[in-house]
Design a protein around this motif. Structure first.
Motif, short mmCIF file in Angstrom:
data_model
loop_
_atom_site.label_atom_id
_atom_site.label_comp_id
_atom_site.label_asym_id
_atom_site.label_seq_id
_atom_site.Cartn_x
_atom_site.Cartn_y
_atom_site.Cartn_z
N ASN A 198 0.82 -1.21 0.00
CA ASN A 198 0.00 0.00 0.00
C ASN A 198 0.86 1.27 0.00
O ASN A 198 0.48 2.30 -0.58
CB ASN A 198 -0.94 0.01 1.21
CG ASN A 198 -2.15 -0.89 0.96
OD1 ASN A 198 -2.76 -0.80 -0.10
ND2 ASN A 198 -2.48 -1.75 1.91
N GLY B 118 -4.53 6.05 3.94
CA GLY B 118 -4.81 5.02 2.90
C GLY B 118 -3.84 5.11 1.74
O GLY B 118 -2.86 5.90 1.81
N ASN B 119 -4.09 4.40 0.68
CA ASN B 119 -3.11 4.28 -0.42
C ASN B 119 -3.33 5.33 -1.52
O ASN B 119 -2.83 5.18 -2.64
CB ASN B 119 -3.06 2.87 -0.99
CG ASN B 119 -4.38 2.40 -1.57
OD1 ASN B 119 -5.30 3.25 -1.75
ND2 ASN B 119 -4.53 1.13 -1.86
N SER C 177 -5.76 6.04 -3.47
CA SER C 177 -6.30 5.64 -4.76
C SER C 177 -7.58 6.46 -5.07
O SER C 177 -8.04 6.47 -6.21
CB SER C 177 -6.57 4.13 -4.79
OG SER C 177 -7.14 3.69 -3.59
#
Lengths: 96, 849
Positions: free
Chosen positions: A23, A81-82, A84
């Motif tokens: 991630n 988070g990643n 995205s």
């Protein structure tokens, strides 16, 4: 960890990652793509490895990685988070 | 709200927002690491997950690789998991099985068992049978452990299932096998008990392991009682028990079966005979494990065999008695005939009227034919009684055969038959064999041929059939041109008391024993006899005998007046006779030419004379068609150019005055057929010598063919001791000897003979072998014993009445010099006496028999 400094230094970012974890790599790639597309003129980006600099993370109040901090312009915002979800990242960076 | 309050509130909202985002990110798997809040250290999430996954993998592998089925069933009886092995057992896919009830896979009994065992607190394996979708079934051991939840409520089953189909099948097979084994044992036991023989099995110590029903019946006990007992325990007599025990032991040691016989008085008190066979039963290692025995009651068979043997012995004894009776009877009959013939001969020797001579001659002929018959019967009896003994001696075969044929010449010539004798030149001179018996066969066969032939010829041919070292097999053929024998009778004629048909007996006479005797004699001489014949065309009687060549006897050195090169003309209308003569001449290296008639002979003679190579010798037959031998001789002597040729005449029948005619015609010699080789050679030699000397010595060459009673010359007159108990024989022998000029002293037993020898001067002893008090053999031995060391040898001639017990051999053994068979014939007796005296004078210690 490379420190990306652009001419227009109004945008300062710090991304906390955990080594080469999947991630974290995704997050780096996503963030670079967004910056290249929207903030090529001037931004500052620091990528910090949590595993190598746990104390910095502690200082920044990081509890999970990957976490993106928008240090400038104030106020400070963080995206967890990643990265995205590009829309959310852009909204955060635009200083909502 | 204050500014700080507002800031605080904004900060809280932001934090809550961040917390929510964190949770969101966590849940969507976008988080790599978290910082442990207790010790402020980062933890990589990926590692933790990996460890969990590895642990899970390990358990899954264990579950999947175990050979047992693993089956998880929830409280609602639904399958939550089954491993591969389990699925395999149930015949479905593991995934497909999930959700299905275990009851679907079980038969009725299995469902009940599962329901009963499902909630037992402890695992308790039980057997169930799964029925698969394809209809096949699997036996399994079902070990179920109930699973309980946190609250202690029933939460399903964990089952460990083992496939036991193979075990189950093996067990079933084992059960089947034992059933079959048991059945086979029942069959064998029944079979062994339903035969009448005793069947049993013993161990090394001779203890019974099995006995069939008949044997148990004999013992009167059950199998259970019998097992473990040995022969002694079962009450067998000690010696029998020992014998059987020993035999059982032998089978164990020798590793092969034995058979034997026992006599046993069974509990019922009956004497019985048993035959037994013990056979080894081998174990896997090749040693004998048990002995199987079979015993059979052979009492009946033995009894029958015994009865049969007794009957056979009785029959043989009866046959023997019959043969002996015949032999004795023959002997008893011979003795008086002896007197009849002898006395008749003596009377015939006196002056008699024509009529008296005729009557007496008839009486003599009748007595002689009676004697022949008796001789046949005697011979036959001897053969039947097994007392035929061959006495092999060295003898001149050719001479013996020729002499025999010569004796047959008279009856043959009386019927105007040609009698021919063809001994092949390769046949050796001296052989060892029983010459008397060989002569007997020849006389019988030739006699028969003469008897059954009305016209034509009778020929004897002798050739070598085989030779191996000194062993010689001779082949004799007697051929005639007689009535022949139909094929169906040809086998029969060699059997006793049979002639080709009974009518021939009436017509030709005879006992019908001649051929039987000849056949047995040939067999005794390791040969055989057979016949080839065509009715109306004549018969060929063949016989073979085995002899030994005598190399020791030297051929007599004949004076070699060379006949080689002499041209000779053979004149005879008979082809065979010409051939025989030609062969003889060739052998002597003469140059024979043959002529089938007197006319042809004359042509040959003239032609040869014209060419300047005249014949030196003519050998002519007297009896020829158209022009006979005498006419031929006359014509030759009348022809100037041929007059000095030497003529020899051969005749088949001598007519009164023939000799005179020969002399008148200048015939050199006149010989009877069948002519003997030596005699012919002798006659030719003499005639050729006479011719070369130019003298006329014809009468010297003429043979004396009739034998009159001889009168012994002065020098040969002897004093003879006659030992004979029979008065008729005493008188007969004495008369014959005295008439010949000898003087005779008569005694009537051996003892008297010995006494007489001590006080009288005796030249020769004539000794009957059968006498009271002391017989001839004993007396002869005593005389020889007495002579021993005194360099004296008195000739002893035995007189034997019959040859039942091999008298010839016994005579020689007793030291006698010769023997004569009764009835005594004047001529034979005198010749023997003279010869014995003569040879005794020459060689004092020789003993010709």
């Amino acid at each position: 960890m490379a420190k990306i400094v652009t001419a227009n230094a109004r945008l300062v970012l710090r991304l906390y990652v955990a080594g080469n974890a999947p991630n974290s790599l995704i997050a780096i790639a996503n963030l670079k793509a967004i910056c290249d597309a929207h903030f090529a003129a001037g931004h500052e980006l620091e990528i910090v490895d949590l595993l190598k600099h746990p104390l910095r993370a502690l200082a920044d109040g990081i509890i999970v990685t990957p976490t993106l901090l928008k240090l400038l312009p104030l106020p400070v915002h963080r995206v967890i988070g990643n990265l995205s979800d590009r829309t959310e990242v852009l909204l955060t960076l635009a200083g909502k | 709200m204050t500014a700080s309050e507002e800031r605080s509130t904004r900060d809280l909202v932001r934090r809550l927002g961040e917390a929510e985002a964190t949770i969101q990110a966590l849940l969507s798997g976008q988080i790599d690491a978290v910082v442990d809040s207790r010790n402020q250290t980062p933890v990589l999430l990926a590692k933790a997950q990996e460890a969990l996954r590895a642990s899970e993998d390990r358990y899954r592998r264990i579950v999947e690789t175990t050979s047992e089925g693993v089956w998880l069933i929830d409280a609602g009886n639904k399958t939550t998991f089954m491993n591969h092995r389990m699925a395999q057992m149930l015949g479905c896919d593991a995934e497909v099985g999930v959700g299905r009830s275990p009851f679907e896979f079980l038969d009725e009994a299995g469902r009940a068992a599962l329901a009963a065992h499902a909630q037992w607190p402890e695992p308790h394996p039980f057997e169930v049978r799964f029925i698969r979708a394809d209809g096949t079934s699997v036996w399994a051991l079902f070990g179920a452990t109930p699973v309980f939840d946190n609250t202690g409520g029933y939460d399903g089953l964990l089952a460990m299932v083992m496939d036991i189909t193979d075990r189950k099948q093996a067990a079933e097979a084992l059960e089947g096998l034992s059933q079959r084994t048991e059945r086979r044992e029942r069959m064998l036991t029944t079979m062994l008990s339903s035969i009448s023989d005793f069947a049993y099995i013993c161990d090394r110590e001779g203890r019974f392991l099995f006995a069939n029903q008949p044997l148990l019946n004999l013992w009167g006990i059950t199998l259970e009682e019998a097992v473990g007992k040995n022969f002694f325990d079962l009450g067998y007599p000690d010696d029998l028990a020992e014998q059987l025990q020993r035999q059982v032991q032998e089978v164990f040691e020798m590793k092969k079966g034995v058979t034997g016989e026992t006599f046993y008085t069974n509990p019922a008190g009956l004497n019985a005979c048993y035959e037994y066979i013990f056979s080894p039963v081998f174990g896997g290692d090749g040693t004998v494990e048990f002995v199987v025995g079979f015993t059979r009651d052979v009492t009946e068979r033995k009894r029958a065999a015994e009865a049969w043997r007794t009957a056979k012995d009785a029959a043989e004894a009866a046959n023997q008695a019959k043969s002996e009776f015949l032999a004795n009877m023959s002997h008893e009959i011979r003795t008086p005939i002896n007197g009849v013939i002898g006395m008749t001969e003596l009377v015939l020797d006196t002056d008699l009227t024509f009529e008296q001579r005729d009557y007496l001659t008839t009486a003599k002929v009748s007595a002689e034919s009676l004697l022949t018959i008796i001789n046949d019967i005697l011979d036959f009896s001897k053969i039947e009684a097994g007392r035929l003994e061959l006495v092999p001696v060295s003898f001149h075969l050719q001479e013996s055969i020729e002499e025999t044929m010569r004796a047959m010449a008279f009856p043959a010539h009386e019927k105007d038959l040609e009698l021919l004798c063809d001994i092949k030149s390769e046949v050796p001179c001296y052989v060892i064999g029983d010459s008397v018996r060989i002569r007997q066969i020849i006389i019988n066969l030739v006699g028969n041929s003469i008897k059954f032939t009305e016209r034509g010829q009778v020929e004897l041919e002798v050739a070598i059939e085989a030779q191996e070292g000194d062993e010689l097999r001779l082949h004799f053929i007697v051929s005639d041109t007689g009535i022949g024998i139909p094929p169906e009778k040809q086998k029969l004629i060699f059997e006793a008391f049979s002639q080709a048909d009974s009518s021939t007996t009436r017509r030709f006479g005879g006992t019908g024993l001649g051929l039987t005797i000849s056949s047995r004699l040939a067999e005794a001489m390791r040969g055989k006899i057979w016949v080839e014949s065509e009715p109306g065309k004549g018969s060929h009687f063949h016989f073979t005998i085995c002899l030994e060549i005598d190399h020791q006897a030297l051929a007599p050195s004949t004076e070699e007046v060379p006949l080689a090169g002499i041209p000779v003309l053979v004149v005879d209308d008979n082809f065979t006779n010409r051939r025989i003569l030609k062969e003889m001449f060739w052998m002597w290296q003469m140059k024979p030419t043959e002529a089938a008639s007197a006319q042809e002979a004359l042509t040959h003679l003239r032609r040869a004379s014209e060419r300047g190579h005249p014949f030196a010798l003519v050998v002519a037959d007297v009896q020829m068609p158209e022009m006979d031998g005498f006419d031929l001789a006359g014509r030759i002597k009348d022809t100037p150019n041929l007059a000095d040729v030497v003529i020899l005449m051969l005749t088949s029948g001598e007519k009164r005055g023939d000799i005179e005619r020969c002399r008148g015609m200048g015939v050199s010699a006149y010989l009877m057929k069948p002519v003997r080789r030596a005699e012919l050679r002798d006659a030719i030699t003499k005639a050729m010598r006479a011719r070369s000397l130019g003298g006329n010595e014809n009468e010297q060459a003429l043979p004396v063919s009739q034998v009159a009673l001889r009168v012994a010359s002065e020098s040969l007159r002897s004093r003879i001791l006659l030992a004979e108990d029979n008065v008729v024989n005493q008188r007969l022998a004495a008369r014959i000897l005295e008439k010949a000029g000898h003087s005779v002293l008569i005694v009537s037993n051996g003892r008297e003979a010995i006494a007489a020898l001590q006080c009288e001067t005796i030249d020769l002893v004539l000794m009957d072998v059968q006498m009271p008090e002391m017989d001839g053999f004993e007396a002869a031995r005593a005389i020889r014993k007495d002579e021993a060391g005194r360099k004296k040898h008195i000739p002893i001639i035995a007189m034997t009445a019959h040859a039942m017990t091999g008298d010839r051999g016994r005579c020689i053994a007793a030291g006698m010099d010769g023997y004569i068979t009764k009835p005594i014939r004047a001529h034979d007796l005198l010749s023997l006496v003279e010869n014995t005296m003569a040879s005794d004078a020459k060689v004092a210690d020789s003993s010709p028999v």
